[in-house]
Design a protein around this motif. Structure first.
Motif, mmCIF file in Angstrom:
data_model
loop_
_atom_site.group_PDB
_atom_site.id
_atom_site.type_symbol
_atom_site.label_atom_id
_atom_site.label_comp_id
_atom_site.label_asym_id
_atom_site.label_seq_id
_atom_site.Cartn_x
_atom_site.Cartn_y
_atom_site.Cartn_z
ATOM 1 N N GLN A 165 31.865 59.310 51.655
ATOM 2 C CA GLN A 165 33.263 59.180 51.271
ATOM 3 C C GLN A 165 33.517 57.710 50.973
ATOM 4 O O GLN A 165 33.511 56.880 51.879
ATOM 5 N N ALA A 166 33.704 57.401 49.694
ATOM 6 C CA ALA A 166 33.730 56.004 49.261
ATOM 7 C C ALA A 166 35.155 55.499 49.096
ATOM 8 O O ALA A 166 35.903 56.008 48.260
ATOM 9 N N PRO A 167 35.577 54.495 49.865
ATOM 10 C CA PRO A 167 36.892 53.892 49.663
ATOM 11 C C PRO A 167 36.888 53.041 48.397
ATOM 12 O O PRO A 167 35.869 52.490 48.001
ATOM 13 N N TYR A 168 38.048 52.928 47.773
ATOM 14 C CA TYR A 168 38.156 52.085 46.583
ATOM 15 C C TYR A 168 38.305 50.619 46.970
ATOM 16 O O TYR A 168 38.927 50.283 47.983
ATOM 17 N N VAL A 169 37.737 49.752 46.121
ATOM 18 C CA VAL A 169 37.916 48.309 46.256
ATOM 19 C C VAL A 169 38.325 47.750 44.899
ATOM 20 O O VAL A 169 38.052 48.349 43.852
ATOM 21 N N ALA A 170 38.984 46.616 44.942
ATOM 22 C CA ALA A 170 39.320 45.900 43.709
ATOM 23 C C ALA A 170 38.199 44.914 43.401
ATOM 24 O O ALA A 170 37.711 44.215 44.293
ATOM 25 N N VAL A 171 37.779 44.889 42.133
ATOM 26 C CA VAL A 171 36.755 43.947 41.683
ATOM 27 C C VAL A 171 37.415 43.005 40.676
ATOM 28 O O VAL A 171 37.927 43.451 39.641
ATOM 29 N N LEU A 172 37.426 41.722 41.002
ATOM 30 C CA LEU A 172 38.162 40.716 40.233
ATOM 31 C C LEU A 172 37.242 39.557 39.860
ATOM 32 O O LEU A 172 36.224 39.320 40.523
ATOM 33 N N PRO A 173 37.618 38.797 38.809
ATOM 34 C CA PRO A 173 36.927 37.520 38.592
ATOM 35 C C PRO A 173 37.099 36.635 39.829
ATOM 36 O O PRO A 173 38.130 36.680 40.494
ATOM 37 N N ARG A 174 36.095 35.843 40.133
ATOM 38 C CA ARG A 174 36.121 35.030 41.340
ATOM 39 C C ARG A 174 37.349 34.113 41.407
ATOM 40 O O ARG A 174 37.901 33.892 42.483
ATOM 41 N N ASP A 175 37.792 33.600 40.264
ATOM 42 C CA ASP A 175 38.924 32.666 40.281
ATOM 43 C C ASP A 175 40.261 33.340 39.971
ATOM 44 O O ASP A 175 41.248 32.665 39.691
ATOM 45 N N HIS A 176 40.325 34.654 40.043
ATOM 46 C CA HIS A 176 41.583 35.364 39.825
ATOM 47 C C HIS A 176 42.573 34.994 40.942
ATOM 48 O O HIS A 176 42.171 34.849 42.104
ATOM 49 N N PRO A 177 43.862 34.852 40.631
ATOM 50 C CA PRO A 177 44.839 34.499 41.673
ATOM 51 C C PRO A 177 44.822 35.434 42.877
ATOM 52 O O PRO A 177 45.027 35.001 44.023
ATOM 53 N N LEU A 178 44.588 36.739 42.639
ATOM 54 C CA LEU A 178 44.587 37.688 43.757
ATOM 55 C C LEU A 178 43.325 37.580 44.612
ATOM 56 O O LEU A 178 43.281 38.122 45.724
ATOM 57 N N ALA A 179 42.314 36.893 44.105
ATOM 58 C CA ALA A 179 41.060 36.777 44.856
ATOM 59 C C ALA A 179 41.224 35.953 46.119
ATOM 60 O O ALA A 179 40.397 36.026 47.035
ATOM 61 N N ALA A 180 42.300 35.193 46.212
ATOM 62 C CA ALA A 180 42.542 34.397 47.420
ATOM 63 C C ALA A 180 42.978 35.265 48.594
ATOM 64 O O ALA A 180 42.953 34.829 49.745
ATOM 65 N N ARG A 181 43.372 36.496 48.323
ATOM 66 C CA ARG A 181 43.848 37.386 49.383
ATOM 67 C C ARG A 181 42.669 38.124 50.018
ATOM 68 O O ARG A 181 41.660 38.418 49.365
ATOM 69 N N ARG A 182 42.794 38.450 51.293
ATOM 70 C CA ARG A 182 41.751 39.225 51.975
ATOM 71 C C ARG A 182 41.820 40.691 51.583
ATOM 72 O O ARG A 182 40.794 41.372 51.511
ATOM 73 N N THR A 183 43.026 41.207 51.372
ATOM 74 C CA THR A 183 43.231 42.573 50.895
ATOM 75 C C THR A 183 44.263 42.533 49.769
ATOM 76 O O THR A 183 45.067 41.595 49.679
#
Length: 303
Positions: A165-183
């Motif tokens: 059962q696979a939970p979804y994750v967000a995959v972003l560019p490393r320098d995306h503004p949202l990448a600074a968040r833990r979730t």
């Protein structure tokens, strides 16, 4: 080889190993005269004297030594074939053709295969990348023994068991503004450009992802389509967009990507083991049962 010749050779090998008729007959649980008679008949059929014998000693002739060596080789081969047949019938040896999707090979499948190889080293496995709909076709036709594909499975000819059962994750560019968040809350991606697999190859996944996004109040704006996970990750790394991918235990490490869990999400994508109900391959049964053991059950979702 007829039954009588096989029996004569069996008696000869016992005498050749014991070099004593009485001990050979005791080992065979056969009367000594019957053993002597069988070997004389064998020598007559071959036209070769195999044993030198007198009242005290038994020895092999040159022809007897050569004949024994070849008989020993044949016996060893037959014993090995018997053992291999027993192992194959029990699922301890054999061959499996397994289809897989990207979500399986990038997630828990490598670890599961490694543990199966440890317990069943004589089962050969051929891995074939197939999309979910292709696997269903290949399972029906017999081209695959087992599939790892996206559920649900609805055919009454295809049995299945939940593999992960696979939970979804967000995959972003490393320098995306949202990448600074833990979730990341899913709704935070509502205005982002999305990169997804192409509509045909990923037909089992895209409707489920769209439904998940709709629950968060938006339809993903798809700006690029790609044929594989690696292509999607490459486009994300190139800042072409973001994506959702089903696995919190993603076996993928790239410095140019940020992989973040989604906040307050219980959504799961079901990856199923699937096989045709008429497939009687014992190695298949062994793999399925192994996948259900406690030490290879689905890990608890990350918190």
């Amino acid at each position: 080889m007829n039954r009588f010749l096989a029996l004569q050779i069996h008696y000869f090998m016992a005498v050749a190993e014991e070099l004593h008729f009485r001990r050979a007959s005791e080992r065979l649980h056969v009367a000594q005269p019957a053993v002597s008679r069988a070997i004389r008949q064998l020598e007559t059929q071959l036209g070769v004297k195999l044993l030198e014998r007198d009242n005290r000693n038994v020895s092999l002739t040159a022809g007897g030594k050569a004949f024994y060596r070849e008989c020993r080789k044949a016996a060893d081969i037959m014993e090995g074939a018997e053992a291999q047949a027993i192992r194959a019938a029990s699922g301890e040896a054999g061959h499996l053709i397994i289809g897989y999707i990207d979500f399986a090979i990038n997630g828990p499948l490598p670890g599961r295969l490694s543990r199966f190889y440890e317990d069943f080293p004589d089962v050969g496995i051929e891995l074939v990348r197939r999309n979910s709909h292709e696997q269903l076709e290949d399972l029906t036709s017999g081209r695959l023994d087992l599939g790892l594909l996206i559920g649900p499975v609805t055919s009454d000819k295809i049995a299945h068991h939940t593999f992960h059962q696979a939970p979804y994750v967000a995959v972003l560019p490393r320098d995306h503004p949202l990448a600074a968040r833990r979730t990341i809350p899913l709704e935070a991606l509502a205005n982002e450009p999305f990169i997804l697999g192409n509509q045909d190859a990923w037909r089992h996944f895209i409707p489920q992802l769209q439904s998940y996004c709709l629950e968060a109040g938006f339809i993903p704006r798809v700006v690029r389509e790609a044929p594989s996970s690696d292509s999607i990750f490459g486009l994300v790394a190139a800042r072409m967009g973001v994506t959702l991918y089903p696995d919190g235990d993603l076996n993928h490490s790239r410095e140019d990507l940020a992989i973040r869990p989604l906040e307050n999400s219980n959504a799961r994508l079901s990856i199923e083991l699937a096989w045709h109900v008429d497939n009687a391959n014992p190695a298949l049964t062994a793999f399925i049962e192994h996948a259900k053991l406690p030490h290879v059950m689905n890990p608890a979702p990350r918190t």
